[in-house]
Write an enzyme that holds these catalytic residues in place. Structure first.
Site, PDB file in Angstrom:
ATOM      1  N   ASN A 250       0.841  -1.198   0.000  1.00 58.67           N
ATOM      2  CA  ASN A 250       0.000   0.000   0.000  1.00 58.67           C
ATOM      3  C   ASN A 250       0.871   1.241   0.000  1.00 58.67           C
ATOM      4  O   ASN A 250       1.944   1.265   0.602  1.00 58.67           O
ATOM      5  CB  ASN A 250      -0.927   0.050   1.224  1.00 58.67           C
ATOM      6  CG  ASN A 250      -1.953   1.165   1.067  1.00 58.67           C
ATOM      7  OD1 ASN A 250      -2.822   1.081   0.200  1.00 58.67           O
ATOM      8  ND2 ASN A 250      -1.817   2.236   1.849  1.00 58.67           N
TER       9      ASN A 250
ATOM     10  N   TYR B  89      -0.274  10.214   4.006  1.00 54.49           N
ATOM     11  CA  TYR B  89      -0.672  10.531   5.378  1.00 54.49           C
ATOM     12  C   TYR B  89       0.333  11.518   5.954  1.00 54.49           C
ATOM     13  O   TYR B  89       1.543  11.320   5.789  1.00 54.49           O
ATOM     14  CB  TYR B  89      -0.649   9.281   6.281  1.00 54.49           C
ATOM     15  CG  TYR B  89      -1.194   8.005   5.671  1.00 54.49           C
ATOM     16  CD1 TYR B  89      -2.517   7.921   5.252  1.00 54.49           C
ATOM     17  CD2 TYR B  89      -0.384   6.881   5.535  1.00 54.49           C
ATOM     18  CE1 TYR B  89      -3.019   6.730   4.704  1.00 54.49           C
ATOM     19  CE2 TYR B  89      -0.872   5.692   5.006  1.00 54.49           C
ATOM     20  CZ  TYR B  89      -2.186   5.627   4.580  1.00 54.49           C
ATOM     21  OH  TYR B  89      -2.662   4.451   4.046  1.00 54.49           O
ATOM     22  N   ARG B  90      -0.134  12.525   6.651  1.00 49.31           N
ATOM     23  CA  ARG B  90       0.811  13.473   7.253  1.00 49.31           C
ATOM     24  C   ARG B  90       1.610  12.777   8.349  1.00 49.31           C
ATOM     25  O   ARG B  90       1.126  11.824   8.974  1.00 49.31           O
ATOM     26  CB  ARG B  90       0.064  14.673   7.815  1.00 49.31           C
ATOM     27  CG  ARG B  90      -0.698  14.343   9.074  1.00 49.31           C
ATOM     28  CD  ARG B  90      -1.197  15.602   9.758  1.00 49.31           C
ATOM     29  NE  ARG B  90      -1.754  15.309  11.050  1.00 49.31           N
ATOM     30  CZ  ARG B  90      -3.067  15.371  11.327  1.00 49.31           C
ATOM     31  NH1 ARG B  90      -3.940  15.714  10.402  1.00 49.31           N
ATOM     32  NH2 ARG B  90      -3.489  15.090  12.539  1.00 49.31           N
TER      33      ARG B  90
ATOM     34  N   GLU C 205      -0.832   0.968  -5.482  1.00 46.50           N
ATOM     35  CA  GLU C 205      -0.843   2.334  -6.026  1.00 46.50           C
ATOM     36  C   GLU C 205       0.215   2.510  -7.114  1.00 46.50           C
ATOM     37  O   GLU C 205       0.027   3.302  -8.033  1.00 46.50           O
ATOM     38  CB  GLU C 205      -0.618   3.360  -4.914  1.00 46.50           C
ATOM     39  CG  GLU C 205      -1.864   3.684  -4.079  1.00 46.50           C
ATOM     40  CD  GLU C 205      -2.224   2.632  -3.055  1.00 46.50           C
ATOM     41  OE1 GLU C 205      -1.463   1.643  -2.900  1.00 46.50           O
ATOM     42  OE2 GLU C 205      -3.277   2.777  -2.401  1.00 46.50           O
TER      43      GLU C 205
ATOM     44  N   TRP D 146      -1.904   7.843  10.187  1.00 41.29           N
ATOM     45  CA  TRP D 146      -2.836   7.150   9.289  1.00 41.29           C
ATOM     46  C   TRP D 146      -4.111   6.931  10.074  1.00 41.29           C
ATOM     47  O   TRP D 146      -4.116   6.397  11.168  1.00 41.29           O
ATOM     48  CB  TRP D 146      -2.269   5.862   8.706  1.00 41.29           C
ATOM     49  CG  TRP D 146      -1.572   4.918   9.624  1.00 41.29           C
ATOM     50  CD1 TRP D 146      -1.943   4.553  10.890  1.00 41.29           C
ATOM     51  CD2 TRP D 146      -0.361   4.203   9.329  1.00 41.29           C
ATOM     52  NE1 TRP D 146      -1.052   3.670  11.399  1.00 41.29           N
ATOM     53  CE2 TRP D 146      -0.082   3.421  10.468  1.00 41.29           C
ATOM     54  CE3 TRP D 146       0.482   4.126   8.224  1.00 41.29           C
ATOM     55  CZ2 TRP D 146       1.021   2.590  10.530  1.00 41.29           C
ATOM     56  CZ3 TRP D 146       1.571   3.305   8.281  1.00 41.29           C
ATOM     57  CH2 TRP D 146       1.839   2.543   9.431  1.00 41.29           C
TER      58      TRP D 146
ATOM     59  N   ASP E 143      -6.098  21.396   9.825  1.00 43.97           N
ATOM     60  CA  ASP E 143      -6.425  20.345   8.843  1.00 43.97           C
ATOM     61  C   ASP E 143      -7.234  20.858   7.653  1.00 43.97           C
ATOM     62  O   ASP E 143      -7.609  22.028   7.593  1.00 43.97           O
ATOM     63  CB  ASP E 143      -7.165  19.210   9.563  1.00 43.97           C
ATOM     64  CG  ASP E 143      -6.632  17.859   9.126  1.00 43.97           C
ATOM     65  OD1 ASP E 143      -6.507  17.648   7.908  1.00 43.97           O
ATOM     66  OD2 ASP E 143      -6.337  17.034  10.004  1.00 43.97           O
TER      67      ASP E 143
END
Ligand SMILES: Cc1cc2nc3c(=O)[nH]c(=O)nc-3n(C[C@H](O)[C@H](O)[C@H](O)COP(=O)(O)O)c2cc1C
Length: 493
Positions: A177, A181-182, A241, A195, A291
């Protein structure tokens, strides 16, 4: 020619007049955010930016330029995916999904281009020196804080990597995967991985925790732009991906084995941070973080990544983004997903003609859906179907409209919807999982959803009054006025 790397993409943007090189010294501590935010809020998303002289929070100059807002316009998103339009990518998926059995030799021959395209999709693992490993720093020599991580907003809990590709593997199936994600920087070799629980990286981590094994994690910064986008795409867990990026690019992504962990990373990355998570270790406090809802997400507990190596190009460029009150760069990444994934949504819900998630709805808060209504209750069938699919299950408000409404225009969609509803009859509440970032739900990631049936109501749905037509001028009058227009002396802005 395929864009192989972040620097290829930056060069293409530069040539197209889409990039501003900022030569002035600018701090990574909020100043880059303020500049990028002004650009992202300007009409059309503003230019991509390359900060050539970023300054670290302590005041020292950084030797890594910072690139931001690279994907932040419709045009740049198309350039990133090397396509004339995002809908054209959707059309390629439709074509790929068409599973007609070929008829005779001619039919089989006609399949060849499709097969050739499929053969180019899987990533290729290469050996030998890879650009992303020109410099290798191992534990004692490395300090991740030397990279120009952004401190985005005044209330943020620290500096963050904001545009990484996080690479993990499912321990049971071996499926890879890649997620965007920050990641919060918490020390010389310590990071906190944000995540969210509904994401695939988090599922891998739970699986590793059940096994009681350390989890290898690789974090790639920069690479070919299709891979960078693919990390943000809500692909099913079984789909790699990098394979999807190979499809988008029409050319395989080249991977190389990481130096200290059992994972492969994009050979063309600018910087790779390698490490592991010990699932038995206590979680660490991550956040707060300004965010993409436009509000701070509150501090919470997430796993710690221990960094074992940093590898990079000799003259690495550091990619970043910022999120905050929309519209921001992430709107364009999400918009690409909306367009590209439409055919996949239509596979299970073929009555969907189109859908749209407006920027201010921050993806999970609001979805407009246009359907070809065929039976009573059809709108409810569609909203329930959407709430049963992948990340669509997190949608807070779904508004279903008839096919003749342009759902891509939120003003039109709301105008029609507000006219067409009897609120008590047409608003439907249900419960379900809610996005981690929803700060209003009754529980963390659990709450209610609202579906609005804004289609025309049918007698079988109990509506027996006459339904009026939309006002439209007749064609003859429109043409007659258009012919006269220049002589009327009216100048409209
Ligand atoms: C700029 C940006 C930042 C994001 N940050 C996060 C994040 O911190 N945590 C998270 O779980 N998802 C985040 N996302 C959303 C995920 O990238 C997205 O849901 C993706 O589909 C996740 O991949 P996965 O399905 O393989 O887990 C972000 C998306 C964008 C565009």
């Amino acid at each position: 020619m395929s864009l192989e790397s972040l620097r290829d993409f930056i060069a293409a943007l530069d040539e197209a007049g889409e990039l501003v090189r900022v030569r002035e010294s600018v701090s990574v501590d909020r100043e880059i955010t303020e500049i990028a935010d002004r650009c992202m809020k300007s009409r059309g998303g503003g230019p991509a930016l390359l900060f050539e002289h970023p300054v670290l929070p302590g005041g020292a100059p950084s030797r890594f330029p910072v690139a931001i807002n690279l994907f932040g316009s419709y045009r740049r998103m198309e350039m990133a995916l090397e396509t004339p339009s995002l809908d054209a990518v959707g059309a390629r998926i439709t074509d790929l999904l068409r599973a007609d059995a070929p008829d005779g030799i001619a039919g089989k021959l006609a399949m060849l281009p499709k097969l050739a395209e499929l053969a180019k999709m899987p990533p290729r693992v290469v050996t030998g020196p890879a650009p992303c490993q020109a410099v290798v720093l191992r534990e004692a020599d490395l300090d991740v804080r030397e990279l120009p991580h952004l401190v985005c907003w005044p209330g943020d809990g620290g500096p963050y990597l904001t545009l990484p590709m996080v690479i993990t593997r499912d321990p049971a199936t071996g499926a890879r995967n890649v997620g965007l994600y920050r990641i919060q920087v918490q020390g010389r070799r310590e990071l906190a991985m944000h995540w969210q629980r509904h994401k695939v990286g988090a599922a891998h981590w739970r699986a590793m925790a059940e096994r009681g094994e350390w989890m290898p994690v690789a974090i790639a910064l920069g690479g070919d732009p299709a891979s960078m986008y693919a990390a943000s795409a809500p692909l099913p867990p079984a789909v790699d991906e990098f394979l999807f990026a190979g499809f988008l690019r029409r050319s395989p992504v080249r991977l190389v084995r990481a130096v200290t962990c059992d994972l492969e990373v994009p050979a063309e990355a600018e910087i790779v941070i390698e490490g592991y998570i010990d699932p038995a270790e206590e979680l660490v406090v991550e956040g707060p973080f300004g965010d993409h809802t436009g509000f701070y997400s509150l501090a919470d507990r997430y796993p710690r990544v221990h960094v074992t190596a940093v590898t990079m190009r000799r003259d690495a460029i550091y990619p970043a983004t910022i999120v905050g009150r929309p519209p921001m760069e992430d709107y364009y990444l999400g918009h690409a997903t909306e367009r590209i994934f439409r055919p996949l949504l239509q596979l299970t819900l073929p009555e969907i003609v189109d859908y749209h998630m407006p920027a201010y709805g921050v993806f999970h808060n609001l979805v407009f859906v246009g359907i070809r209504k065929q039976y009573p209750g059809h709108a409810f069938k569609v909203m329930n179907g959407l709430w049963g699919q992948g990340l669509m299950s997190l949608a807070k408000v779904i508004v279903v409209l008839d096919a003749d409404v342009n759902v891509g225009d939120p003003d039109e969609a709301w105008w029609v919807a507000l006219n067409h509803i009897d609120p008590e009859r047409d608003v439907h509440f249900t419960m379900g999982p809610v996005d981690v970032l929803d700060h209003a739900s009754r529980g963390f990631t659990f709450g209610s959803k609202m579906g609005i049936d804004a289609t025309r109501k049918w007698p079988e749905e109990g509506f027996t009054r006459e339904w009026p037509d939309r006002i439209e001028m007749d064609e003859a009058t429109r043409t007659a006025v258009s012919e006269k227009w220049a002589r009327l002396g009216i100048r409209l802005p």
